[in-house]
Write a protein that holds these residues in place. Structure first.
Motif, short mmCIF file in Angstrom:
data_model
loop_
_atom_site.label_atom_id
_atom_site.label_comp_id
_atom_site.label_asym_id
_atom_site.label_seq_id
_atom_site.Cartn_x
_atom_site.Cartn_y
_atom_site.Cartn_z
N GLN A 206 0.63 -0.80 -0.04
CA GLN A 206 -0.06 0.06 -0.30
C GLN A 206 0.58 1.23 0.58
OE1 GLN A 206 -2.11 -0.71 3.24
NE2 GLN A 206 -3.09 -2.45 2.80
N GLY A 207 0.39 1.85 -0.74
CA GLY A 207 1.24 3.53 -0.63
C GLY A 207 2.73 3.27 -2.02
N VAL A 208 2.89 2.15 -2.47
CA VAL A 208 3.55 2.05 -3.52
C VAL A 208 3.47 1.20 -4.73
CG1 VAL A 208 5.60 2.69 -1.61
CG2 VAL A 208 5.02 -0.40 -2.29
N THR A 209 3.97 1.18 -5.87
CA THR A 209 4.12 -0.51 -6.77
C THR A 209 5.01 -0.83 -7.34
OG1 THR A 209 3.31 1.94 -7.92
CG2 THR A 209 1.78 1.22 -7.69
N GLY A 210 5.06 -1.38 -8.37
CA GLY A 210 6.36 -1.68 -9.07
C GLY A 210 7.80 -2.81 -8.17
N GLU A 211 7.12 -2.55 -6.55
CA GLU A 211 8.11 -2.84 -5.83
C GLU A 211 8.52 -4.45 -5.77
OE1 GLU A 211 10.45 -1.28 -3.79
OE2 GLU A 211 9.72 1.09 -4.66
N ARG A 212 9.63 -4.80 -5.47
CA ARG A 212 10.01 -6.43 -5.12
C ARG A 212 10.26 -6.79 -3.59
NH1 ARG A 212 9.81 -8.56 -9.91
NH2 ARG A 212 11.86 -10.78 -8.96
N ALA A 213 10.33 -7.72 -2.99
CA ALA A 213 10.41 -8.64 -1.90
C ALA A 213 10.49 -10.20 -2.38
CB ALA A 213 8.97 -8.38 -1.42
N LYS A 214 11.11 -10.39 -0.76
CA LYS A 214 12.21 -12.01 -0.24
C LYS A 214 10.84 -12.50 0.21
CE LYS A 214 15.90 -14.76 0.45
NZ LYS A 214 16.71 -14.87 1.79
N VAL A 215 9.95 -13.62 -0.50
CA VAL A 215 8.86 -13.60 0.35
C VAL A 215 9.66 -15.76 1.40
CG1 VAL A 215 6.68 -14.81 0.52
CG2 VAL A 215 7.73 -12.61 -0.67
#
Length: 687
Positions: A206-215
């Protein structure tokens, strides 16, 4: 003070209406006929009718009533993020001070949305209704909600509020907040042990787009999968169900830069493992009175798939009987102990001795089977101390004690100090008395060089039952073949079903029978921390709530081997506990609690309702300081907000303190009026 006229007719209303109609008809006839004195006659008749209506002058003494404004303060867990708690406190103080300066306005403040472990989401309008439940609708001046905007009981329309007054929302938090969470979209509740289950989840930013994360995905603390996802992406993971009972799966995303809170970066799913069929191999040696005890126990359990062989004809037995006349089934040793040994969860040797049926190499297979996670139970009799004992095979490396002889002597089985704490033997029915309230045994196998203390003892305190671990597997050694006396009810019998069932389940790694364990349980409205241990003391346990608040609990001794503490389970979501070595997780309530699904503050959710009532939703923070609009009283309007101000609707409600009544036609005054009217008529007629 209010003045008025009231009527209390001396006759029924229908009589008055008939009289009025008659007077109208008479007046019309007189006027049409241009009769002399028509006006005086009609006036006299009207006064007579008025006297029958019995009018009175009234005077009401009234005291004005105050208008009532409600202030609802959001105390939900999401208000603890960032500086929202401080902002809400400052906004409340400033707002209440402004409202109290308005003459004739009563202010009611109510806290709402507190976590209680039952309510899913923030509910402010229910608290608002309760705060105004004793206030008449015509006294409600308005309501103010101090919240982050994430409210989950917003009425469908303004009419559902039950009053006609403005509702204003003062929103805490910053408008540029960002947050990341893991949302579970599909998850099973149960799974067959040994099979896989699929969990579907989504990365929400929420509040950002196109971010990547390690799950990272963990099962019971062990990492089983890692991958990288983009904002809004949905993924699935297949989870192997390793054991019966809860299989705790954690899905955790790496933090987002400058995110509001990491609390909802992790989601947990508890999948209850259910064994499809427990495959048990029971090998009985020399026939004896208790041979059917094990078979009856295992066959009575619908979840057990039992394979039972009794060695009646060892290979060396030769009596000349033709093979085609034998009805015995050959023991498939190679298939069971070499090809399919790993398909069994438990192997039981019931008074089994080496008779040339199993080659020595197969005992080595059984030992490796135990070390790699299998389970063996030996129900021993004199065979265990004989020259053909299975101790004298490679199996000795995983047997907990060496046999040295047999003692034939009656005795009562007792729980050892370790046995009083062990989940398998703790609290066995009849164990609390001395002697124990169960029947005696009459034979036990003597041993030496035990690898661990016994959980039950027999003659003169000698070991009777060992529960041991070797590598990944487990072994139980019962050193008497007389437990069948308990099953037959001899001398009252004993708790053979409880003991044998617990022993079997412990061997098959039932989690609730582990010697060292940390568990979280929900009992009513409390979260109970349970520490199972064989030690004399336990360290404090750190418990972390879903909102990220941690506290240390000192556990108190309960039953032997069990320590407990409790605290209110007042939040929905993932609770965690650890003592530095063991870790426990439990999810209270739904998998995706509303309180943590969206935590960024917003004016959008409340603005439609507030504007429908003439109010508005505005943020209280301007830069780094709290800045509230001016609060002004408004007498009559449909709009109660403007540039830099919010209004409350002032009411004109009052309560009557006294009433004065003066009848017009009562007494001398009424008599004079009527006589005067008829006298005037007579005078006019006499001209």
């Amino acid at each position: 003070m209010n003045y008025g006229i009231a009527f209390t007719p001396l006759v029924p209303a229908i009589v008055l209406w008939v009289a009025l109609a008659a007077i109208v008809v008479i007046a019309a006839i007189l006027l049409l006929a241009r009769a002399r004195g028509a006006a005086v006659r009609v006036a006299a008749l009207a006064l007579f009718l008025l006297a029958l209506a019995n009018p009175s002058f009234t005077r009401e003494d009234r005291d004005p009533l105050t208008s009532v404004a409600a202030v609802v303060v959001d105390k939900s867990p999401s208000q603890n993020f960032g500086n929202r708690t401080r902002e809400a406190a400052q906004a409340q103080q400033s707002l209440v001070d402004s409202l109290k300066r308005i003459k004739g306005l009563e202010v009611r403040v109510v806290d709402a949305g507190q976590a209680d472990g039952e309510t899913d989401g923030t509910r402010l309008f229910g608290a608002l209704a309760s705060a105004l439940s004793d206030v008449p609708v015509d006294r409600v001046a308005g309501a103010f909600l101090i919240t982050d905007g994430r409210v989950h009981d917003i009425p469908a329309n303004a009419a559902a509020l039950g009053f006609q007054a403005p509702v204003h929302a003062l929103i805490t938090g910053q408008k540029d907040e960002r947050d990341r969470r893991i949302a579970i979209t599909a998850a099973p509740r149960f799974g067959i042990v040994g099979q896989t289950q699929t969990i579907t989840y989504r990365l929400d930013d929420q509040g950002v787009t196109g971010e990547r994360a390690k799950v990272t995905i963990r099962r019971d603390g062990e990492v089983i999968n890692e991958r990288t996802l983009s904002s809004g992406q949905t993924a699935s993971v297949d989870v192997d169900i390793k054991h019966a009972g809860p299989n705790i799966v954690e899905i955790e995303a790496s933090p987002l830069e400058r995110e509001l809170t990491p609390v909802n970066n992790r989601a947990v799913v508890a999948i209850d493992g259910v064994r499809d069929k427990l495959r048990v191999l029971l090998v009985s040696g020399e026939p004896h009175s208790g041979e059917r005890t094990w078979r009856n126990l295992l066959k009575s359990d619908a979840s057990v798939d039992l394979v039972h062989f009794t060695i009646l004809r060892p290979p060396e037995k030769q009596d000349g009987t033709p093979i085609n006349e034998l009805s015995l089934i050959a023991f498939p040793t190679r298939e069971l102990f070499q090809q399919k040994i790993n398909e069994f969860q438990l192997i039981i040797f019931d008074r089994y001795a080496r008779q040339g049926v199993l080659p020595i190499a197969y005992f080595d297979n059984i030992a490796r089977y135990v070390r790699s996670g299998g389970a063996v139970l030996v129900a021993a009799g004199p065979d265990y101390a004989s020259n053909t004992s299975i101790w004298r095979t490679p199996l000795d490396s995983v047997l907990p004690a060496e046999p040295v002889g047999v003692t034939e002597k009656p005795f009562y089985a007792h729980l050892s100090d370790i046995g009083k704490r062990h989940p398998v033997t703790r609290g066995l029915e009849g164990s609390a008395s001395e002697p124990p309230h169960w029947s005696r045994f009459f034979r036990t196998v003597d041993t030496r060089n035990a690898v661990n203390p016994p959980v039950m003892t027999g003659v003169d305190g000698k070991p009777l039952l060992f529960l041991s671990r070797f590598g990944e597997g487990r072994v139980a050694l019962l050193l008497s073949d007389h437990i069948w006396l308990w099953a037959r009810g001899y001398e009252g019998g004993g708790p053979h079903l409880d003991l044998l069932r617990r022993m079997s389940h412990w061997l098959m790694k039932q989690p609730d029978l582990d010697e060292e364990a940390l568990r979280l349980q929900v009992q009513g409205k409390d979260l109970v921390v349970v520490r199972q241990t064989m030690s004399d003391s336990v360290p404090p346990v750190s418990v972390t709530s879903p909102s990220g608040v941690s506290r240390d609990l000192t556990l108190s001794a309960g039953e032997p081997g069990e320590w407990r503490a409790s605290l209110p389970a007042n939040e929905l979501g993932l609770w965690q506990a650890t003592d530095g070595t063991l870790k426990a997780l439990i999810n209270v309530g739904p998998t995706n609690p509303k309180e943590f699904s969206e935590v960024t503050s917003t004016t959008d959710t409340l603005k439609p309702l507030t504007q429908a009532t003439g109010g508005n939703a505005e943020r209280v923070v301007d830069g780094s300081s709290v800045d509230l609009p001016r609060i002004v009283p408004v007498r009559s309007s449909s709009i109660f907000h403007g540039d830099g101000w919010m209004g409350v609707r002032m009411r004109d409600a009052s309560v009557v303190k006294g009433v004065g009544v003066l009848p017009i036609f009562a007494g001398l005054i009424g008599l004079l009026l009527l006589l005067g009217a008829f006298a005037a008529t007579w005078v006019r007629e006499g001209r």
